[in-house]
Design a protein around this motif. Sequence first.
Motif, mmCIF file in Angstrom:
data_model
loop_
_atom_site.group_PDB
_atom_site.id
_atom_site.type_symbol
_atom_site.label_atom_id
_atom_site.label_comp_id
_atom_site.label_asym_id
_atom_site.label_seq_id
_atom_site.Cartn_x
_atom_site.Cartn_y
_atom_site.Cartn_z
ATOM 1 N N PHE A 167 0.532 -0.962 -0.069
ATOM 2 C CA PHE A 167 0.376 -0.107 0.178
ATOM 3 C C PHE A 167 0.688 0.804 -0.299
ATOM 4 O O PHE A 167 1.919 1.519 0.663
ATOM 5 C CB PHE A 167 -1.371 -0.301 1.333
ATOM 6 N N ASN B 279 0.131 2.637 5.639
ATOM 7 C CA ASN B 279 0.957 2.458 3.913
ATOM 8 C C ASN B 279 2.404 1.450 3.994
ATOM 9 O O ASN B 279 2.200 1.700 5.325
ATOM 10 C CB ASN B 279 1.037 3.507 4.214
ATOM 11 N N HIS C 100 -4.299 7.259 0.871
ATOM 12 C CA HIS C 100 -4.658 5.986 0.794
ATOM 13 C C HIS C 100 -4.266 5.480 -0.446
ATOM 14 O O HIS C 100 -5.708 6.339 -1.020
ATOM 15 C CB HIS C 100 -5.666 5.196 1.410
#
Length: 83
Positions: free
Chosen positions: A22, A30, A42
Amino acid sequence: KARLIGLSDNAAYEITANKKTFIGRGLTGNDIDLANPTVSRHHAQIEYKEGHFMLTALQDSNGTFVNDVLVRQRTLRDRGLLR
């Protein structure tokens, strides 16, 4: 295995095939924290699917670009430019 290299700071980020990676602004949820106001909290994820790394845009307010093309999802290739 793949590697992302930051153009502004030359930081290298290893991407592995065994988990989703992420990308966003801030460390909450993340794996890669990009401290840039154009990056959403995000922003995107990279995962390995069917023999390729796939980029998927998430909650990206400013868009996600691969080789200067706005994308929602894209198979990544060697030397591609993500923005």
